[in-house]
Design an enzyme around this catalytic site. Structure first.
Site, PDB file in Angstrom:
ATOM      1  N   PRO A 121      -1.327   1.174 -10.900  1.00  0.00           N
ATOM      2  CG  PRO A 121       1.216   0.130 -11.972  1.00  0.00           C
ATOM      3  CD  PRO A 121       0.172  -0.027 -11.402  1.00  0.00           C
ATOM      4  CD  GLU A 158       5.928  -7.072 -15.019  1.00  0.00           C
ATOM      5  OE1 GLU A 158       4.910  -6.253 -16.257  1.00  0.00           O
ATOM      6  OE2 GLU A 158       6.581  -6.677 -14.719  1.00  0.00           O
ATOM      7  NE  ARG A 211      -3.265  14.748   7.452  1.00  0.00           N
ATOM      8  CZ  ARG A 211      -4.811  16.208   6.998  1.00  0.00           C
ATOM      9  NH1 ARG A 211      -5.115  15.846   6.550  1.00  0.00           N
ATOM     10  NH2 ARG A 211      -3.699  17.269   8.497  1.00  0.00           N
ATOM     11  CG  ASP A 231      -2.404  20.572   5.734  1.00  0.00           C
ATOM     12  OD1 ASP A 231      -1.261  20.754   5.191  1.00  0.00           O
ATOM     13  OD2 ASP A 231      -2.099  19.263   6.936  1.00  0.00           O
TER      14      ASP A 231
END
Ligand code: 21W
Length: 250
Positions: free
Chosen positions: A97, A124, A162, A177
């Protein structure tokens, strides 16, 4: 391209290895995905990979030692599979994060690596000294809370795979895209002609390819303006698109 994934949940990676376009890329040996379980590098009888945090507080922290040996082994495997193992060609990436948010631009850069070593945290987090010593890049998926780095690692691999040459087959959508040309996608329709009282837009049945291309572009513009003003603000049209926009504003 070679991927080594350091994870205590290797079974999760069947989701990317065994299905769809990514599964086919594995079968066709354009991609290799190897999971390395840090539990296999523990030295105690209980195969512990986590311990309580120094300084106290809730939750557990992943210990440095099993992870360091797992990463050393991953680098050795990467080398055996023909990767240059320096950080420019095969970086160690920690999904966390605290990382920089994944973007299509960074995905395209990553598709040029020989390989990647993806480090998945649980609990954690991971002892900071392991991160300092081993991690080259730290990547997040965005500002919401998950239970670990495995799903983010799979998202990253899916998006990188991809963009590899020949993986999408005859599918031109890899290049044209959403995000790639800076606009959201247009709506799509297929059989039948009428569903739930709604017809397919007339222009799509006309066979007039120039009109269809212009209609689709205008749909992209309307949707992007309405849903993603940030993308619309940053959008720079091609010469043809600029002409369509001018025609539209008259
Ligand atoms: C989530 C571990 C939160 C630890 C603030 C201070 C990898 C992830 C993850 C996880 C905490 C990614 C706290 C988006 C994600 C991941 C597990 C910290 C306590 N907060 N991208 N102390 N979101 N998440 N919790 O969660 O490993 S990439």
């Amino acid at each position: 391209m070679y991927f080594a994934v350091i994870t205590i949940f290797p079974e999760m990676f069947a989701a990317i290895r065994d299905f769809g376009i990514t599964g086919r890329a594995v079968t066709q040996q354009q991609v290799m995905i190897e999971c390395i379980n840090p539990r296999d590098y523990t030295t105690d009888n209980y195969r512990r990979i986590d311990e309580r945090p120094y300084g106290g507080g809730p939750g557990m922290v992943m210990m440095a030692q099993p992870l360091s040996q797992a990463i050393d082994d991953a680098k050795e495997q990467a080398r055996l599979h023909g990767c240059r193992t320096d950080s420019k060609h095969c970086p160690v990436v920690y999904l966390s994060p605290q990382g920089r948010t994944l973007s299509e631009d960074s995905v395209l850069e990553m598709a040029d690596y020989d390989g990647m070593i993806l480090l998945c945290g649980r609990y954690e987090g991971i002892d900071e000294r392991l991160l300092t010593q081993y991690v080259d890049l730290e990547i997040s998926l965005g500002d919401y809370v998950l239970t670990g780095g495995e799903l983010p690692a799979m998202v990253l691999m899916d998006s990188v795979i991809r963009r590899l040459p020949n993986v999408m087959g005859d599918d031109k959508s890899a290049v044209q895209d959403s995000f790639v040309d800076g606009l959201l996608d247009c709506p799509h329709y297929t059989k039948p002609h009428e569903f739930a009282g709604m017809a397919v837009p007339e222009v799509l049945l006309s066979g007039h390819h120039a009109n269809i291309a212009k209609w689709r572009f205008c749909q992209q513009v309307e949707r992007t303006k309405a849903r993603r003003p940030d993308l619309w603000q940053a959008f720079s049209p091609t010469a043809e698109q600029a002409r369509w926009l001018k025609e539209q504003s008259r």
